[in-house]
Design a protein around this motif. Structure first.
Motif, PDB file in Angstrom:
ATOM      1  N   TYR A  40      45.225  34.308  47.647  1.00 58.67           N
ATOM      2  CA  TYR A  40      44.128  34.916  48.390  1.00 58.67           C
ATOM      3  C   TYR A  40      44.596  35.285  49.783  1.00 58.67           C
ATOM      4  O   TYR A  40      44.983  34.421  50.567  1.00 58.67           O
ATOM      5  CB  TYR A  40      42.932  33.960  48.437  1.00 58.67           C
ATOM      6  N   CYS A  43      42.814  33.913  53.411  1.00 57.64           N
ATOM      7  CA  CYS A  43      43.208  32.659  54.045  1.00 57.64           C
ATOM      8  C   CYS A  43      44.660  32.325  53.774  1.00 57.64           C
ATOM      9  O   CYS A  43      45.177  31.351  54.298  1.00 57.64           O
ATOM     10  CB  CYS A  43      42.299  31.533  53.569  1.00 57.64           C
ATOM     11  N   ARG A  45      46.097  31.397  50.921  1.00 59.18           N
ATOM     12  CA  ARG A  45      46.262  30.207  50.095  1.00 59.18           C
ATOM     13  C   ARG A  45      46.377  30.554  48.620  1.00 59.18           C
ATOM     14  O   ARG A  45      45.824  31.547  48.161  1.00 59.18           O
ATOM     15  CB  ARG A  45      45.077  29.249  50.292  1.00 59.18           C
ATOM     16  N   CYS A  51      38.372  31.887  45.640  1.00 64.29           N
ATOM     17  CA  CYS A  51      38.205  31.439  47.010  1.00 64.29           C
ATOM     18  C   CYS A  51      36.987  32.102  47.628  1.00 64.29           C
ATOM     19  O   CYS A  51      36.848  33.317  47.604  1.00 64.29           O
ATOM     20  CB  CYS A  51      39.449  31.763  47.840  1.00 64.29           C
ATOM     21  N   CYS A  53      35.977  31.259  50.837  1.00 57.58           N
ATOM     22  CA  CYS A  53      35.958  30.955  52.258  1.00 57.58           C
ATOM     23  C   CYS A  53      35.533  32.193  53.050  1.00 57.58           C
ATOM     24  O   CYS A  53      35.584  33.318  52.548  1.00 57.58           O
ATOM     25  CB  CYS A  53      37.325  30.454  52.719  1.00 57.58           C
ATOM     26  N   CYS A  56      38.051  35.187  53.315  1.00 57.53           N
ATOM     27  CA  CYS A  56      38.197  36.006  52.113  1.00 57.53           C
ATOM     28  C   CYS A  56      36.951  36.869  51.913  1.00 57.53           C
ATOM     29  O   CYS A  56      37.041  38.019  51.504  1.00 57.53           O
ATOM     30  CB  CYS A  56      38.433  35.130  50.885  1.00 57.53           C
TER      31      CYS A  56
END
Ligand SMILES: [Zn+2]
Length: 76
Positions: A40, A43, A45, A51, A53, A56
């Motif tokens: 992703y 972020c 990660r 994801c 978050c 994103c």
């Protein structure tokens, strides 16, 4: 120089486009993908799930996305 972090899904973060490029070139990126992780760019990660978050969701990480687009023609 950045510190080397062993490839470990979840805790690992790649926020620098140059680091990502290095990862793609040395095969570590593909290894994570093969292990079932998805990267992703928001972020930076690797995750196995989606994801959600805020980074994103806001569509951050365009520079990282550009690096991926350059090396992968298919969507990961
Ligand atoms: Zn995220």
């Amino acid at each position: 120089m950045e510190q080397w972090t062993p490839p470990m899904g979840g805790t690992l973060r790649i926020s620098n486009p140059k680091t990502l490029e290095k990862w793609i070139h040395n095969g570590n990126f593909q290894k994570e993908i093969d292990d079932g992780y998805k990267f992703y760019v928001g972020c930076g990660r690797f995750r196995t799930d989606v994801c959600k978050c805020s980074k994103c969701r806001k569509g951050k990480g365009k520079k990282l996305q550009e690096v991926i687009d350059k090396h992968y023609t298919n969507t990961i």
